[in-house]
Design a protein around this motif. Structure first.
Motif, PDB file in Angstrom:
ATOM      1  N   LEU A 191      12.547  46.175  30.980  1.00 46.57           N
ATOM      2  CA  LEU A 191      13.846  45.512  30.827  1.00 46.57           C
ATOM      3  C   LEU A 191      14.691  46.207  29.757  1.00 46.57           C
ATOM      4  O   LEU A 191      15.887  46.429  29.929  1.00 46.57           O
ATOM      5  CB  LEU A 191      13.622  44.036  30.453  1.00 46.57           C
ATOM      6  N   LYS A 192      14.032  46.557  28.666  1.00 48.99           N
ATOM      7  CA  LYS A 192      14.747  47.226  27.562  1.00 48.99           C
ATOM      8  C   LYS A 192      15.289  48.574  28.015  1.00 48.99           C
ATOM      9  O   LYS A 192      16.411  48.956  27.686  1.00 48.99           O
ATOM     10  CB  LYS A 192      13.794  47.398  26.374  1.00 48.99           C
ATOM     11  N   LYS A 193      14.474  49.290  28.797  1.00 46.33           N
ATOM     12  CA  LYS A 193      14.900  50.590  29.295  1.00 46.33           C
ATOM     13  C   LYS A 193      16.110  50.455  30.220  1.00 46.33           C
ATOM     14  O   LYS A 193      17.052  51.257  30.167  1.00 46.33           O
ATOM     15  CB  LYS A 193      13.733  51.255  30.031  1.00 46.33           C
ATOM     16  N   LYS A 194      16.068  49.409  31.086  1.00 43.85           N
ATOM     17  CA  LYS A 194      17.188  49.170  32.002  1.00 43.85           C
ATOM     18  C   LYS A 194      18.459  48.853  31.226  1.00 43.85           C
ATOM     19  O   LYS A 194      19.553  49.355  31.554  1.00 43.85           O
ATOM     20  CB  LYS A 194      16.822  48.007  32.941  1.00 43.85           C
ATOM     21  N   GLN A 195      18.326  48.017  30.204  1.00 42.90           N
ATOM     22  CA  GLN A 195      19.481  47.665  29.382  1.00 42.90           C
ATOM     23  C   GLN A 195      20.055  48.894  28.677  1.00 42.90           C
ATOM     24  O   GLN A 195      21.273  49.049  28.564  1.00 42.90           O
ATOM     25  CB  GLN A 195      19.075  46.608  28.349  1.00 42.90           C
ATOM     26  N   GLU A 196      19.156  49.773  28.223  1.00 45.62           N
ATOM     27  CA  GLU A 196      19.618  50.980  27.547  1.00 45.62           C
ATOM     28  C   GLU A 196      20.386  51.887  28.507  1.00 45.62           C
ATOM     29  O   GLU A 196      21.387  52.491  28.143  1.00 45.62           O
ATOM     30  CB  GLU A 196      18.424  51.721  26.948  1.00 45.62           C
ATOM     31  N   GLU A 197      19.891  51.972  29.753  1.00 46.75           N
ATOM     32  CA  GLU A 197      20.585  52.790  30.754  1.00 46.75           C
ATOM     33  C   GLU A 197      21.966  52.234  31.059  1.00 46.75           C
ATOM     34  O   GLU A 197      22.948  52.978  31.175  1.00 46.75           O
ATOM     35  CB  GLU A 197      19.744  52.859  32.031  1.00 46.75           C
ATOM     36  N   LEU A 198      22.065  50.882  31.229  1.00 40.58           N
ATOM     37  CA  LEU A 198      23.356  50.257  31.502  1.00 40.58           C
ATOM     38  C   LEU A 198      24.325  50.471  30.342  1.00 40.58           C
ATOM     39  O   LEU A 198      25.513  50.748  30.548  1.00 40.58           O
ATOM     40  CB  LEU A 198      23.158  48.760  31.771  1.00 40.58           C
ATOM     41  N   ALA A 199      23.825  50.316  29.135  1.00 37.98           N
ATOM     42  CA  ALA A 199      24.668  50.506  27.951  1.00 37.98           C
ATOM     43  C   ALA A 199      25.168  51.948  27.873  1.00 37.98           C
ATOM     44  O   ALA A 199      26.318  52.215  27.509  1.00 37.98           O
ATOM     45  CB  ALA A 199      23.884  50.148  26.694  1.00 37.98           C
ATOM     46  N   LYS A 200      24.276  52.896  28.249  1.00 40.90           N
ATOM     47  CA  LYS A 200      24.664  54.301  28.223  1.00 40.90           C
ATOM     48  C   LYS A 200      25.764  54.585  29.237  1.00 40.90           C
ATOM     49  O   LYS A 200      26.746  55.283  28.955  1.00 40.90           O
ATOM     50  CB  LYS A 200      23.428  55.164  28.500  1.00 40.90           C
ATOM     51  N   LYS A 201      25.586  54.010  30.465  1.00 42.44           N
ATOM     52  CA  LYS A 201      26.600  54.212  31.503  1.00 42.44           C
ATOM     53  C   LYS A 201      27.931  53.593  31.094  1.00 42.44           C
ATOM     54  O   LYS A 201      29.002  54.144  31.332  1.00 42.44           O
ATOM     55  CB  LYS A 201      26.115  53.607  32.815  1.00 42.44           C
ATOM     56  N   LYS A 202      27.869  52.396  30.498  1.00 41.13           N
ATOM     57  CA  LYS A 202      29.084  51.722  30.058  1.00 41.13           C
ATOM     58  C   LYS A 202      29.813  52.544  28.999  1.00 41.13           C
ATOM     59  O   LYS A 202      31.046  52.684  29.017  1.00 41.13           O
ATOM     60  CB  LYS A 202      28.726  50.336  29.496  1.00 41.13           C
ATOM     61  N   LYS A 203      29.028  53.116  28.090  1.00 40.55           N
ATOM     62  CA  LYS A 203      29.611  53.926  27.024  1.00 40.55           C
ATOM     63  C   LYS A 203      30.284  55.172  27.590  1.00 40.55           C
ATOM     64  O   LYS A 203      31.369  55.571  27.169  1.00 40.55           O
ATOM     65  CB  LYS A 203      28.510  54.315  26.035  1.00 40.55           C
ATOM     66  N   GLU A 204      29.607  55.798  28.597  1.00 41.96           N
ATOM     67  CA  GLU A 204      30.181  56.989  29.218  1.00 41.96           C
ATOM     68  C   GLU A 204      31.475  56.656  29.948  1.00 41.96           C
ATOM     69  O   GLU A 204      32.443  57.421  29.922  1.00 41.96           O
ATOM     70  CB  GLU A 204      29.166  57.591  30.185  1.00 41.96           C
ATOM     71  N   ALA A 205      31.518  55.473  30.654  1.00 40.40           N
ATOM     72  CA  ALA A 205      32.731  55.065  31.376  1.00 40.40           C
ATOM     73  C   ALA A 205      33.883  54.833  30.411  1.00 40.40           C
ATOM     74  O   ALA A 205      35.027  55.214  30.675  1.00 40.40           O
ATOM     75  CB  ALA A 205      32.437  53.804  32.184  1.00 40.40           C
ATOM     76  N   GLU A 206      33.578  54.166  29.294  1.00 39.37           N
ATOM     77  CA  GLU A 206      34.622  53.915  28.296  1.00 39.37           C
ATOM     78  C   GLU A 206      35.151  55.228  27.727  1.00 39.37           C
ATOM     79  O   GLU A 206      36.351  55.385  27.487  1.00 39.37           O
ATOM     80  CB  GLU A 206      34.050  53.051  27.168  1.00 39.37           C
TER      81      GLU A 206
END
Length: 302
Positions: free
Chosen positions: A230-245
């Motif tokens: 779960l933590k890994k998935k959250q980290e991936e989502l956060a990374k994608k969100k950061k890249e989009a921003e």
């Protein structure tokens, strides 16, 4: 053992059997012990023959010594008697000490019949015990014991334990050797477990903690597989969100720059340009100028 048996002294067989006993008691798991049993049986036979001859000679030499004392007189006789008594006392002291220490192969005294008879009885018992051994089974068992000892020496306590388990406890031939090796294996296993526990404790103590204060492993995990996923998935989502921003910010930069840049002054109207000249040229001239400008523009558009 063989070197002692080959010496040209009266005690050669006694010394050889003492060497064999040291091999049997100190290195019972060795393959050399098994190989020495057949040779020890041969030495026992030779020692028994020697003892038998001494037993036959004992009364003869004892009488000869007594008769020899009778032939002496005065101080010579007294000195001889004192020397004999001292010799007997020394042997008795030695025999008592060896008996107290439970020495298996005790010294003998050619004038002491009992010591010769006791030694013969020890030879007969030892020969019977050795002949009763299953040498093939003992050889196979000692090969396992030797392998277990080598694993202990290599620091592989687990493999030593697995190797020793090949010997069924109810079918042990060399009980003395098995007990000694089993003790070593158990001590090695306990020590190995202690080292592993200390290593694990040290790794946990040195591991960083996550945001919830939970210790991580060397890879940064918390030790819970579901939580890690779960933590890994959250980290991936956060990374994608950061890249989009980041992409949105980069796209917005040109527009913002354009909005922030100062706008060019709008062109003055025709009347604003001619305003200063109206009082000078007059109205008629102005009308002509306007017409000329209008026609010029129209021609340019066409």
């Amino acid at each position: 053992m063989n070197k002692a048996a080959a010496e040209n002294v009266d005690s050669r067989y006694l010394n050889a059997l003492r060497a064999f006993d040291a091999l049997r008691t100190q290195y019972p798991a060795s393959l050399q012990y098994v190989a020495s049993i057949t040779e020890a049986l041969d030495i026992l036979d030779k020692y028994e023959k020697q003892l038998s001859g001494l037993i036959v000679e004992q009364p003869i030499i004892s009488k000869q010594r007594e008769d020899g004392l009778k032939l002496l007189s005065g101080s010579d006789q007294q000195l001889s008697k004192s020397a004999i008594e001292q010799e007997k006392a020394n042997f008795k002291s030695l025999a008592d000490a060896q008996l107290k220490n439970k020495t298996k192969w005790r010294d003998t005294y050619k004038y002491d019949l009992k010591s010769l008879q006791d030694a013969t009885a020890a030879v007969i018992k030892e020969r019977a015990d050795l002949k009763a051994l299953n040498l093939a089974a003992l050889q196979a068992e000692n090969e396992v014991l030797t392998a277990a000892i080598r694993y202990i020496a290599d620091g592989n306590a687990t493999e030593a334990q697995n190797t020793l388990a090949r010997i069924a406890k109810g079918q042990v031939f060399n009980k003395l050797a098995y007990a000694a090796v089993d003790k070593q294996v158990k001590a090695a296993v306990i020590e190995s477990q202690k080292q592993a526990k200390a290593k694990t404790s040290g790794a946990v103590a040195a591991a960083p903690e996550d945001d919830d204060g939970k210790a991580k492993t060397a890879e940064g995990a918390t030790g819970n597989p579901m939580e890690e996923a779960l933590k890994k998935k959250q980290e991936e989502l956060a990374k994608k969100k950061k890249e989009a921003e980041k992409k949105r910010e980069e796209a917005a930069k040109p527009a913002a720059s354009a909005a922030a840049a100062p706008s060019a002054p709008e062109p003055e109207t025709m009347m604003e340009k001619l305003g200063p000249y109206i009082p000078i040229v007059g109205g008629g001239v102005l009308v002509v100028l306007l017409a000329v400008i209008f026609l010029g523009k129209k021609k340019k558009v066409d």
